[in-house]
Design a protein around this motif. Structure first.
Motif, PDB file in Angstrom:
ATOM      1  N   LEU A   1       0.833  -1.194   0.000  1.00 47.01           N
ATOM      2  CA  LEU A   1       0.000   0.000   0.000  1.00 47.01           C
ATOM      3  C   LEU A   1       0.871   1.249   0.000  1.00 47.01           C
ATOM      4  CD1 LEU A   1      -2.940  -0.378   2.573  1.00 47.01           C
ATOM      5  CD2 LEU A   1      -3.093  -0.157   0.103  1.00 47.01           C
ATOM      6  N   GLU A   2       0.521   2.194  -0.845  1.00 51.25           N
ATOM      7  CA  GLU A   2       1.154   3.508  -0.863  1.00 51.25           C
ATOM      8  C   GLU A   2       0.147   4.498  -0.295  1.00 51.25           C
ATOM      9  OE1 GLU A   2       4.227   4.350  -1.556  1.00 51.25           O
ATOM     10  OE2 GLU A   2       4.760   2.288  -2.045  1.00 51.25           O
TER      11      GLU A   2
ATOM     12  N   LYS B   1       3.625   3.736  -9.392  1.00 53.86           N
ATOM     13  CA  LYS B   1       4.524   2.933  -8.570  1.00 53.86           C
ATOM     14  C   LYS B   1       3.879   1.576  -8.259  1.00 53.86           C
ATOM     15  CE  LYS B   1       7.037   3.433  -4.177  1.00 53.86           C
ATOM     16  NZ  LYS B   1       7.277   4.334  -3.043  1.00 53.86           N
ATOM     17  N   CYS B   2       2.591   1.583  -7.918  1.00 59.67           N
ATOM     18  CA  CYS B   2       1.877   0.336  -7.624  1.00 59.67           C
ATOM     19  C   CYS B   2       1.767  -0.545  -8.866  1.00 59.67           C
ATOM     20  CB  CYS B   2       0.503   0.629  -7.041  1.00 59.67           C
ATOM     21  SG  CYS B   2       0.594   1.261  -5.361  1.00 59.67           S
ATOM     22  N   ALA B   3       1.516   0.063 -10.006  1.00 60.26           N
ATOM     23  CA  ALA B   3       1.455  -0.700 -11.253  1.00 60.26           C
ATOM     24  C   ALA B   3       2.803  -1.367 -11.519  1.00 60.26           C
ATOM     25  CB  ALA B   3       1.055   0.208 -12.413  1.00 60.26           C
ATOM     26  N   ASN B   4       3.906  -0.672 -11.218  1.00 58.56           N
ATOM     27  CA  ASN B   4       5.239  -1.249 -11.402  1.00 58.56           C
ATOM     28  C   ASN B   4       5.501  -2.396 -10.435  1.00 58.56           C
ATOM     29  OD1 ASN B   4       6.083   0.293 -13.582  1.00 58.56           O
ATOM     30  ND2 ASN B   4       6.840   1.936 -12.285  1.00 58.56           N
ATOM     31  N   TYR B   5       5.046  -2.270  -9.186  1.00 63.71           N
ATOM     32  CA  TYR B   5       5.188  -3.380  -8.233  1.00 63.71           C
ATOM     33  C   TYR B   5       4.554  -4.645  -8.807  1.00 63.71           C
ATOM     34  CZ  TYR B   5       6.347  -0.244  -4.247  1.00 63.71           C
ATOM     35  OH  TYR B   5       6.925   0.652  -3.388  1.00 63.71           O
ATOM     36  N   LEU B   6       3.347  -4.494  -9.353  1.00 65.95           N
ATOM     37  CA  LEU B   6       2.635  -5.642  -9.904  1.00 65.95           C
ATOM     38  C   LEU B   6       3.311  -6.166 -11.165  1.00 65.95           C
ATOM     39  CD1 LEU B   6      -1.032  -4.426  -9.386  1.00 65.95           C
ATOM     40  CD2 LEU B   6       0.143  -6.261  -8.149  1.00 65.95           C
ATOM     41  N   LYS B   7       3.706  -5.261 -12.034  1.00 62.65           N
ATOM     42  CA  LYS B   7       4.369  -5.640 -13.291  1.00 62.65           C
ATOM     43  C   LYS B   7       5.655  -6.413 -13.022  1.00 62.65           C
ATOM     44  CE  LYS B   7       6.170  -3.516 -17.496  1.00 62.65           C
ATOM     45  NZ  LYS B   7       6.427  -2.250 -18.170  1.00 62.65           N
ATOM     46  N   GLN B   8       6.400  -5.995 -11.986  1.00 63.33           N
ATOM     47  CA  GLN B   8       7.666  -6.639 -11.647  1.00 63.33           C
ATOM     48  C   GLN B   8       7.474  -7.884 -10.775  1.00 63.33           C
ATOM     49  OE1 GLN B   8       9.945  -3.500  -9.830  1.00 63.33           O
ATOM     50  NE2 GLN B   8       9.993  -2.279 -11.705  1.00 63.33           N
TER      51      GLN B   8
ATOM     52  N   ALA C   1      -0.741  -8.049  -4.782  1.00 62.10           N
ATOM     53  CA  ALA C   1      -1.675  -6.928  -4.963  1.00 62.10           C
ATOM     54  C   ALA C   1      -0.980  -5.654  -4.497  1.00 62.10           C
ATOM     55  CB  ALA C   1      -2.954  -7.157  -4.165  1.00 62.10           C
ATOM     56  N   ALA C   2      -1.340  -4.552  -5.119  1.00 66.61           N
ATOM     57  CA  ALA C   2      -0.768  -3.254  -4.731  1.00 66.61           C
ATOM     58  C   ALA C   2      -1.846  -2.199  -4.884  1.00 66.61           C
ATOM     59  CB  ALA C   2       0.445  -2.908  -5.602  1.00 66.61           C
ATOM     60  N   GLY C   3      -1.810  -1.242  -3.967  1.00 64.58           N
ATOM     61  CA  GLY C   3      -2.839  -0.218  -4.028  1.00 64.58           C
ATOM     62  C   GLY C   3      -2.422   1.084  -3.393  1.00 64.58           C
ATOM     63  N   VAL C   4      -3.327   2.046  -3.536  1.00 69.91           N
ATOM     64  CA  VAL C   4      -3.096   3.383  -2.998  1.00 69.91           C
ATOM     65  C   VAL C   4      -4.211   3.733  -2.030  1.00 69.91           C
ATOM     66  CG1 VAL C   4      -1.804   4.203  -5.009  1.00 69.91           C
ATOM     67  CG2 VAL C   4      -4.284   4.455  -4.953  1.00 69.91           C
TER      68      VAL C   4
END
Length: 156
Positions: free
Chosen positions: A96-97, A113-120, A125-128
């Motif tokens: 979470l950001e 940044k969250c999209a990059n966490y998921l892509k990598q 799951a990643a979110g804001v």
């Protein structure tokens, strides 16, 4: 699969869906943005609430990313690689950001940044989670103080 059984054995049965419900309820019903002095204060409150609700919240660190950044002498970007809050759920790791009273540009950077966490593949799951006293399209009102609105989104 073995990881899944470890959590069940420990009594940890919180899912990513549980996390989303708890955060939405907290932000919608309890948050009063005037109670926070800055972003760190907001982060500590969210972290405390998650721990109180039974989530396994990890310490704020990312040794793998920190080591690679130091080895590459890219000191300025080390902090950009560390999520504000990391939560272990039975169905995966969530990053979470958080932001408190910032500009639209900063909010957009955290979404990227969250999209990059998921892509990598750094998490499941990643979110804001953003809190601001400026009304913005698509944000929801906090009933704890109607002067504040929040934006919460998690991708998988």
């Amino acid at each position: 699969m073995e990881e899944l059984f470890k959590y069940v054995a420990k009594g940890q049965q919180k899912t990513i869906d549980d996390l989303c419900r708890v955060v939405e309820n907290y932000m919608r019903l309890k948050v009063d943005g005037d109670k926070f002095t800055d972003e760190k204060h907001f982060e500590r409150a969210v972290r405390y609430m998650l721990e109180h609700e039974g989530f396994e919240v990890l310490k704020k660190q990312d040794v793998e990313n920190t080591n690679s950044a130091v080895n590459e002498r890219d000191f300025a970007n080390v902090d950009r690689q560390i999520p504000d809050i990391s939560i272990k759920c039975i169905d995966g790791l969530v990053f979470l950001e958080l932001k408190f009273k910032r500009t639209l540009k900063v909010y957009q950077e955290d979404k990227e940044k969250c999209a990059n966490y998921l892509k990598q593949g750094k998490c499941n799951a990643a979110g804001v989670l953003f809190l601001d006293n400026v009304k913005r399209e698509g944000w929801k009102a906090c009933r704890g103080n109607n002067d504040y609105n929040y934006y919460f989104e998690i991708g998988q």
